[in-house]
Design a protein around this motif. Structure first.
Motif, PDB file in Angstrom:
ATOM      1  N   ALA A  99       0.189  -1.598   0.180  1.00 48.20           N
ATOM      2  CA  ALA A  99       0.251  -0.044  -0.133  1.00 48.20           C
ATOM      3  C   ALA A  99       0.453   0.978   0.170  1.00 48.20           C
ATOM      4  O   ALA A  99       0.755   2.331  -0.505  1.00 48.20           O
ATOM      5  CB  ALA A  99      -1.242   0.038   1.320  1.00 48.20           C
ATOM      6  N   PRO A 100       2.424   0.870   0.671  1.00 48.49           N
ATOM      7  CA  PRO A 100       2.882   2.671   0.437  1.00 48.49           C
ATOM      8  C   PRO A 100       3.248   3.154  -0.560  1.00 48.49           C
ATOM      9  O   PRO A 100       3.787   4.116  -1.090  1.00 48.49           O
ATOM     10  CB  PRO A 100       3.707   1.930   1.813  1.00 48.49           C
ATOM     11  CG  PRO A 100       3.130   0.709   2.344  1.00 48.49           C
ATOM     12  CD  PRO A 100       2.478   0.391   2.076  1.00 48.49           C
ATOM     13  N   LEU A 101       3.368   2.194  -1.872  1.00 47.45           N
ATOM     14  CA  LEU A 101       3.972   1.664  -3.285  1.00 47.45           C
ATOM     15  C   LEU A 101       2.681   3.017  -3.280  1.00 47.45           C
ATOM     16  O   LEU A 101       3.174   4.381  -4.673  1.00 47.45           O
ATOM     17  CB  LEU A 101       4.300   0.919  -3.236  1.00 47.45           C
ATOM     18  CG  LEU A 101       5.434  -0.262  -2.376  1.00 47.45           C
ATOM     19  CD1 LEU A 101       5.423  -1.220  -3.692  1.00 47.45           C
ATOM     20  CD2 LEU A 101       6.531   0.912  -2.213  1.00 47.45           C
ATOM     21  N   ALA A 102       1.182   2.755  -3.589  1.00 49.14           N
ATOM     22  CA  ALA A 102       0.416   2.739  -4.311  1.00 49.14           C
ATOM     23  C   ALA A 102      -0.206   4.777  -3.743  1.00 49.14           C
ATOM     24  O   ALA A 102      -0.610   5.207  -4.433  1.00 49.14           O
ATOM     25  CB  ALA A 102      -0.551   2.761  -3.745  1.00 49.14           C
ATOM     26  N   PHE A 103       0.167   4.584  -1.975  1.00 55.65           N
ATOM     27  CA  PHE A 103       0.154   6.153  -1.604  1.00 55.65           C
ATOM     28  C   PHE A 103       1.208   6.794  -0.812  1.00 55.65           C
ATOM     29  O   PHE A 103       1.075   7.710  -0.182  1.00 55.65           O
ATOM     30  CB  PHE A 103      -0.822   5.644  -0.201  1.00 55.65           C
ATOM     31  CG  PHE A 103      -2.336   5.206  -0.652  1.00 55.65           C
ATOM     32  CD1 PHE A 103      -3.390   5.462  -0.832  1.00 55.65           C
ATOM     33  CD2 PHE A 103      -2.534   3.624  -0.635  1.00 55.65           C
ATOM     34  CE1 PHE A 103      -4.949   5.132  -0.702  1.00 55.65           C
ATOM     35  CE2 PHE A 103      -3.964   3.409  -1.205  1.00 55.65           C
ATOM     36  CZ  PHE A 103      -5.006   4.217  -1.243  1.00 55.65           C
TER      37      PHE A 103
END
Length: 209
Positions: free
Chosen positions: A151-155
């Motif tokens: 998720a941190p990659l997308a956000f």
């Protein structure tokens, strides 16, 4: 796609491709650009990898190998924490994964599925050894665990702002937020089962199980 001390042409090409695919996206990067960054000729890129798709496939396999760890070293799978450790240590890999999943290609879907399968096996091994809790639905747990970690990659833009870091893909930022993530996964967030009870009541009403 090996250590910095590995200066073979093939390794330099792989490292260049991983970095450029991550920063610009595979569809926007040419073999000529990869060759220029690696300091080789385009013909040598084709010689080693056949095509840009062959090179992308090699990048995918490299990422998967990091997630799997060393199959001959059980401690590597247990202590390195597979995908989590890889995301913390390898900045080019994080950028590559972020771009791949944003592009939404069939290759990215296959890569995600492979990561889920590998992670499911790792969690099941942990469950058998007693350091991971058993799950009613191991595959769902693996998929959600992988999504949690990615998720941190997308956000990235939003997390960078909230955490107050300039580059979420730098070494320090993942160490900062991953400690909180691991604490949540290890100790939990809620102190009682009221939310589980609410879910069970709703599931029973809707006959979902």
């Amino acid at each position: 796609m090996r250590s910095d001390s590995d200066l073979t042409a093939r390794a330099r090409i792989g490292n260049a491709a991983l970095e450029l695919f991550g920063s610009e996206g595979a569809t926007r990067v040419s073999i000529r650009a990869i060759a220029a960054k690696a300091g080789v000729s385009p013909a040598l890129v084709v010689h080693h990898f056949g095509s840009k798709e062959g090179l992308r496939s090699a990048c995918d396999q490299y990422v998967i190998s990091l997630v799997r760890g060393d199959p001959d070293d059980p401690a590597d799978l247990k202590d390195a924490a597979g995908l989590a450790a890889m995301l913390e240590e390898a900045e080019p890999v994080r950028r590559y994964l972020a771009r791949a999943f944003l592009d939404g290609t069939p290759e990215a879907a296959a890569l995600f599925d492979e990561i889920v399968e590998t992670t499911a096996a790792w969690l099941e091994q942990g469950s058998a050894e007693g350091w991971v809790r058993p799950a009613d639905d191991p595959r769902a747990r693996a998929a959600l665990y992988v999504t949690w970690l990615l998720a941190p990659l997308a956000f990235g833009e939003h997390l960078s702002r909230v955490l107050g870091v300039a580059d979420l893909h730098g070494t320090d930022a993942p160490l900062r937020y991953s400690r909180t993530s691991l604490d949540m996964l290890t100790h939990g967030v809620f102190t009682d089962e009221r939310l589980l009870g609410a879910w069970d009541a709703a599931a029973t009403k809707r006959r979902i199980r």
